[in-house]
Motif scaffolding. Structure first.
Motif, PDB file in Angstrom:
ATOM      1  N   ASN A 132       0.802  -1.218   0.000  1.00 42.93           N
ATOM      2  CA  ASN A 132       0.000   0.000   0.000  1.00 42.93           C
ATOM      3  C   ASN A 132       0.840   1.277   0.000  1.00 42.93           C
ATOM      4  O   ASN A 132       0.301   2.370   0.124  1.00 42.93           O
ATOM      5  N   GLY A 133       2.156   1.143  -0.080  1.00 43.28           N
ATOM      6  CA  GLY A 133       3.023   2.318  -0.165  1.00 43.28           C
ATOM      7  C   GLY A 133       3.059   3.152   1.105  1.00 43.28           C
ATOM      8  O   GLY A 133       3.238   4.370   1.046  1.00 43.28           O
ATOM      9  N   HIS A 134       2.898   2.515   2.268  1.00 39.76           N
ATOM     10  CA  HIS A 134       3.012   3.259   3.536  1.00 39.76           C
ATOM     11  C   HIS A 134       4.493   3.607   3.755  1.00 39.76           C
ATOM     12  O   HIS A 134       5.348   2.727   3.641  1.00 39.76           O
ATOM     13  N   PRO A 135       4.787   4.878   4.050  1.00 41.40           N
ATOM     14  CA  PRO A 135       6.200   5.269   4.184  1.00 41.40           C
ATOM     15  C   PRO A 135       6.997   4.409   5.176  1.00 41.40           C
ATOM     16  O   PRO A 135       8.185   4.177   4.972  1.00 41.40           O
ATOM     17  N   ASP A 136       6.375   3.905   6.221  1.00 42.97           N
ATOM     18  CA  ASP A 136       7.104   3.078   7.202  1.00 42.97           C
ATOM     19  C   ASP A 136       7.533   1.734   6.616  1.00 42.97           C
ATOM     20  O   ASP A 136       8.402   1.071   7.173  1.00 42.97           O
ATOM     21  N   HIS A 137       6.862   1.300   5.560  1.00 39.93           N
ATOM     22  CA  HIS A 137       7.042  -0.087   5.107  1.00 39.93           C
ATOM     23  C   HIS A 137       7.659  -0.215   3.717  1.00 39.93           C
ATOM     24  O   HIS A 137       7.842  -1.321   3.222  1.00 39.93           O
ATOM     25  N   ARG A 138       7.983   0.916   3.097  1.00 42.19           N
ATOM     26  CA  ARG A 138       8.412   0.843   1.688  1.00 42.19           C
ATOM     27  C   ARG A 138       9.756   0.148   1.530  1.00 42.19           C
ATOM     28  O   ARG A 138      10.084  -0.337   0.454  1.00 42.19           O
ATOM     29  N   HIS A 139      10.559   0.070   2.612  1.00 40.32           N
ATOM     30  CA  HIS A 139      11.896  -0.519   2.477  1.00 40.32           C
ATOM     31  C   HIS A 139      11.904  -2.044   2.614  1.00 40.32           C
ATOM     32  O   HIS A 139      12.933  -2.663   2.390  1.00 40.32           O
TER      33      HIS A 139
END
Ligand code: NAP
Length: 463
Positions: A132-139
């Motif tokens: 979902n492209g959440h900034p916390d999880h993009r890596h």
């Protein structure tokens, strides 16, 4: 926008569904109220943006309701403002009569079995945030290119979302608002089989009927259940008849039909297993190879609910990857009493208490998942928020509220050089993401880093 310093002022921490339903209930309360909503991300909507699956646009359409709530003249959004960094809870208390915490549950439950830290073992919540492209999880990285069989522990609706995204056609997903990085990886995926491991029986499956039925409708995917797995034990049959919800009866019917029908030969499968609980994850060279599952029997607990009990027999299931989809868990917010056992803010019916069983903290409230735990559908949070707002209204009328001395919060944020995102900023960013999506044949191209979001917000503001 100037605020009337004499008006009833409420701060809401979080900008997901519960936050918006809280604002809505406040605006319907009958007295003029100023509602300021704070989110650590520059973008609103919480799990509707970062959790609801990209192929569930009908569910995501609920944001139209939130847009309408945000159009109330008493509403302000302060995105990119983290409570605990840019402002403290004590400072909020100096500027508002009442504060509502609606920051959800942002972490995941742990399985607590050996091998949980092997490579190839993932939290479903990370996968969901990633696609979902959440900034916390993009890596995060998910090694789908080297996996054929994936185990999914837990059979709630998050497990259904994960199974669907793993098994669906990436070309179809690419047309949605799924993160670009996720489509690229899903296109390399070799996953052919997802094995759903439920620790209880088919009558206690946590998925909604619509969700499992939707997977069976995918053109390339069979839902496979053995006759043994679809069999309901006599205790559960009696429980289902007496206490079971209609949805549970529909699940059992569906699973038994699938078992009777057998596989149809589609190239991919969701294999539903029941009465199996993971006890260990086995690896080789630090990488997952198999999950050890204990066969369970069901025993009634004190209130008659069937619970899993180890039978003494176990089995090793070879898998390439494993996703834990066993629920979300709350993260405490500094300065807010937290019940570590339940993973929620300490509260009684939405009023924050100093500790479990302790006195009420006047002026502080809670709504949504951080009030009751990570359960229920989006709409559940509407009723939940209304109940919390009833408490706010009663206390406000009784004079049980904070006595803010600080006036409007906006000058303090400016003084701190906190670059907060207003609702107008978000609307421009929203239009930008949709335009970018349209240009590449999808509904929306999400920006996935906070820096990038803020760069675009500043650029759009200056036009
Ligand atoms: P959930 O519905 O609570 O399901 C959790 C699953 O994990 C259950 O099957 C549970 O089994 C299992 N589990 C828990 N601890 C376990 C353990 N230690 N070992 C093995 N299994 C374990 O949670 P969720 O799927 O995270 O969903 C959260 C909420 O969001 C739910 O209310 C869900 O309906 C909602 N949601 C809705 C949608 C949608 O409408 N499309 C999509 C996503 C999420 P037991 O039942 O035995 O405890």
């Amino acid at each position: 926008m100037q605020v009337d310093n004499g008006a009833w002022r409420v701060a809401i921490v979080g900008a997901g569904p519960s936050a918006f339903y809280t604002a809505e209930a406040l605006f319907k309360a009958g007295s003029p109220v100023q509602v300021d909503m704070f989110d650590r991300l520059p973008v609103p909507f919480g799990l509707v943006r970062g959790g609801v699956a990209p192929d569930h646009q009908n569910i995501k359409a609920v944001v139209k309701v939130y847009d309408k709530i945000a159009s109330n003249p008493g509403f302000r959004f302060f995105g990119n403002v983290r409570i605990g960094r840019d402002l403290s809870v004590a400072e909020l208390a100096q500027h508002y009569h009442q504060i509502v915490y609606a920051f959800g549950c942002e972490s995941d439950q742990k399985l607590g079995v050996p091998g949980e830290d092997l490579a190839g073992v993932y939290a479903a919540t990370d996968f969901v945030g990633w696609y979902n492209g959440h900034p916390d999880h993009r890596h995060h990285t998910f090694d789908l290119a080297n996996a054929r069989t994936v185990a999914l522990v837990g059979n709630g609706n998050v497990a259904m979302d994960v199974a669907r995204i793993l098994l669906a056609d990436p070309d179809e997903l690419a047309k949605t608002d799924i993160a670009e990085h996720a489509v690229a990886v899903l296109r390399t995926s070799k996953v052919k089989e997802v094995v759903l491991l439920g620790r209880r029986g088919p009558a206690q499956a946590a998925f909604s009927p619509k969700e499992i039925e939707e997977i069976a409708e995918l053109p390339d995917v069979d839902v496979v259940v053995s006759t043994a797995d679809a069999t309901v034990d006599p205790m559960s049959a009696a429980w289902l008849e007496k206490d079971g919800a209609r949805s549970q009866q529909r699940n059992v019917k569906f699973l038994q039909e699938r078992a009777a029908h057998g596989p149809t030969g589609k190239p991919k499968a969701l294999r539903c297993r029941f009465l199996v609980g993971p006890t260990a994850l086995h690896g080789d060279g630090g990488r997952l190879q198999a999950v050890q599952v204990e066969h369970m029997t069901l025993v009634a607990d004190a209130d008659g609910t069937p619970r899993p009990k180890a039978s003494g027999n176990s089995e090793r299931v070879a898998v390439d990857l494993l996703f834990k989809a066993i629920g979300y868990r709350g993260i405490p917010l500094q300065g807010v009493p937290y019940d570590d056992k339940k993973g929620i803010v300490c509260n009684v019916d939405g009023r924050v208490v100093e500790k479990t069983g302790g006195p009420v903290r006047v002026g502080h409230y809670v709504a949504g998942w951080c009030k009751r735990g990570p359960t229920g559908l989006i709409g559940t949070n509407s009723l939940d928020a209304k109940a919390t707002v009833d408490a706010l209204k009663t206390d406000h009328a009784d004079g049980l509220r904070l006595t803010p001395t600080g006036g409007d919060i906006a000058p303090l944020l400016t003084q701190r050089k906190a670059d907060s995102v207003s609702w107008a900023d978000w609307q421009r960013l929203d239009a930008f993401e949709q335009q970018q999506g349209k240009a590449s044949g999808k509904l929306r191209q999400k920006l996935v880093s906070i820096d990038e979001m803020m760069r675009v917000v500043r650029q759009l503001r200056s036009h």
